[in-house]
Design a protein around this motif. Structure first.
Motif, PDB file in Angstrom:
ATOM      1  N   GLY A 152       0.889  -1.155  -0.081  1.00 43.71           N
ATOM      2  CA  GLY A 152       0.072  -0.102  -0.088  1.00 43.71           C
ATOM      3  C   GLY A 152       0.795   1.288  -0.023  1.00 43.71           C
ATOM      4  O   GLY A 152       0.519   2.167  -0.587  1.00 43.71           O
TER       5      GLY A 152
ATOM      6  N   MET B 142       0.956   4.461  -2.687  1.00 44.68           N
ATOM      7  CA  MET B 142       0.657   5.774  -2.528  1.00 44.68           C
ATOM      8  C   MET B 142       2.002   6.648  -3.122  1.00 44.68           C
ATOM      9  O   MET B 142       1.615   7.738  -3.666  1.00 44.68           O
TER      10      MET B 142
ATOM     11  N   ALA C 211      -1.433   7.602   5.564  1.00 43.23           N
ATOM     12  CA  ALA C 211      -2.610   8.133   5.671  1.00 43.23           C
ATOM     13  C   ALA C 211      -2.881   9.476   5.507  1.00 43.23           C
ATOM     14  O   ALA C 211      -3.563  10.104   5.026  1.00 43.23           O
TER      15      ALA C 211
ATOM     16  N   GLY D 160      -2.200  10.195   1.885  1.00 38.25           N
ATOM     17  CA  GLY D 160      -3.639  10.020   1.455  1.00 38.25           C
ATOM     18  C   GLY D 160      -4.496  11.217   1.327  1.00 38.25           C
ATOM     19  O   GLY D 160      -5.470  11.560   0.371  1.00 38.25           O
TER      20      GLY D 160
ATOM     21  N   ARG E  80      -5.806  13.160  -1.670  1.00 39.75           N
ATOM     22  CA  ARG E  80      -7.087  13.484  -1.742  1.00 39.75           C
ATOM     23  C   ARG E  80      -7.381  15.043  -2.277  1.00 39.75           C
ATOM     24  O   ARG E  80      -8.234  15.603  -2.998  1.00 39.75           O
TER      25      ARG E  80
ATOM     26  N   ILE F 180      -7.290   7.870  -4.770  1.00 39.63           N
ATOM     27  CA  ILE F 180      -6.715   7.189  -3.710  1.00 39.63           C
ATOM     28  C   ILE F 180      -6.592   5.762  -3.987  1.00 39.63           C
ATOM     29  O   ILE F 180      -7.729   5.056  -4.399  1.00 39.63           O
TER      30      ILE F 180
ATOM     31  N   GLY G 285      -6.550   1.611  -2.889  1.00 44.41           N
ATOM     32  CA  GLY G 285      -7.004   0.880  -1.983  1.00 44.41           C
ATOM     33  C   GLY G 285      -5.679   0.372  -1.338  1.00 44.41           C
ATOM     34  O   GLY G 285      -4.724   0.163  -1.895  1.00 44.41           O
TER      35      GLY G 285
ATOM     36  N   SER H  12     -10.703   1.235  -2.256  1.00 45.78           N
ATOM     37  CA  SER H  12     -10.691   2.733  -1.999  1.00 45.78           C
ATOM     38  C   SER H  12     -12.175   3.521  -2.384  1.00 45.78           C
ATOM     39  O   SER H  12     -12.743   2.591  -3.308  1.00 45.78           O
ATOM     40  N   ALA H  13     -12.557   4.524  -2.065  1.00 40.97           N
ATOM     41  CA  ALA H  13     -13.872   5.187  -2.524  1.00 40.97           C
ATOM     42  C   ALA H  13     -13.545   5.161  -4.123  1.00 40.97           C
ATOM     43  O   ALA H  13     -14.702   5.103  -4.674  1.00 40.97           O
ATOM     44  N   ASP H  14     -12.373   5.530  -4.264  1.00 38.07           N
ATOM     45  CA  ASP H  14     -12.123   5.821  -5.800  1.00 38.07           C
ATOM     46  C   ASP H  14     -12.047   4.428  -6.807  1.00 38.07           C
ATOM     47  O   ASP H  14     -12.224   4.504  -8.096  1.00 38.07           O
ATOM     48  N   GLU H  15     -12.058   3.214  -5.972  1.00 40.96           N
ATOM     49  CA  GLU H  15     -12.221   1.995  -6.792  1.00 40.96           C
ATOM     50  C   GLU H  15     -13.389   1.363  -6.566  1.00 40.96           C
ATOM     51  O   GLU H  15     -13.530   0.222  -7.211  1.00 40.96           O
ATOM     52  N   SER H  16     -14.156   1.724  -5.845  1.00 43.51           N
ATOM     53  CA  SER H  16     -15.426   0.973  -5.507  1.00 43.51           C
ATOM     54  C   SER H  16     -16.268   0.983  -6.904  1.00 43.51           C
ATOM     55  O   SER H  16     -16.408   1.777  -7.683  1.00 43.51           O
TER      56      SER H  16
END
Length: 161
Positions: A14, A18, A136, A139, A143, A149, A151, A156-160
């Motif tokens: 991770g 990043m 973090a 991140g 953002r 961002i 996962g 992440s919310a961007d990959e959901s």
């Protein structure tokens, strides 16, 4: 030591994702006047595995005796390469270390001012916590710069979907 090796490998995935997103053209950007600059934060993250090596190979870091100067990185590629080099070095020392060394004391100081004095086990644990904490922070910086961002512990919310 195997648990530390496993955790380092897991957290490195991770962290590498990043660091690979840090934009060179925003090196001096920071979200607040009291915040670190983006470049400084990213270099600090890339450098954190060296604290594992320091814990296993030294008794202390005294800034008066040994000035601490992480490598200057000017691109995401340089950050990732520096991080990977530091992770590999830490892994080598973790693989060679005996568990008994973890009970020894490690000190972080600046001359007579002691910042931290922990067992080597707790110093390594502290290094891992710092990696997660500052990752973090990174991140949040990304953002705020509208960079999607990745996962780390799942999508992440961007990959959901």
């Amino acid at each position: 030591m195997q648990a530390f090796l496993n955790e380092l490998e897991h957290e490195s995935i991770g962290t590498r994702k990043m660091l690979a997103l840090v934009p060179a053209d925003k090196a001096d950007w920071k979200p607040h006047e009291k915040s670190m600059k983006l470049k400084d934060l990213a270099i600090h993250i890339a450098d954190l595995p060296t604290w594992i090596t320091l814990a296993l190979t030294t008794e202390e870091l005294d800034f008066v005796k040994s000035p601490y100067n992480p490598k200057d990185c000017n691109s995401a590629e340089e950050l990732v390469a520096y991080f990977d080099k530091n992770v590999e070095e830490a892994k080598q020392y973790l693989q060679k270390a005996k568990d008994a060394i973890l009970e020894e004391t490690w000190t972080l100081k600046n001359g007579d001012i002691v910042y931290m004095q922990l067992s080597k086990l707790d110093t390594i644990r502290h290094s891992y916590c710092q990696m997660v904490h500052h990752r973090a922070q990174l991140g949040v910086y990304l953002r705020l710069l509208n960079i999607p961002i990745p996962g780390v512990y799942g999508p992440s919310a961007d990959e959901s979907f």
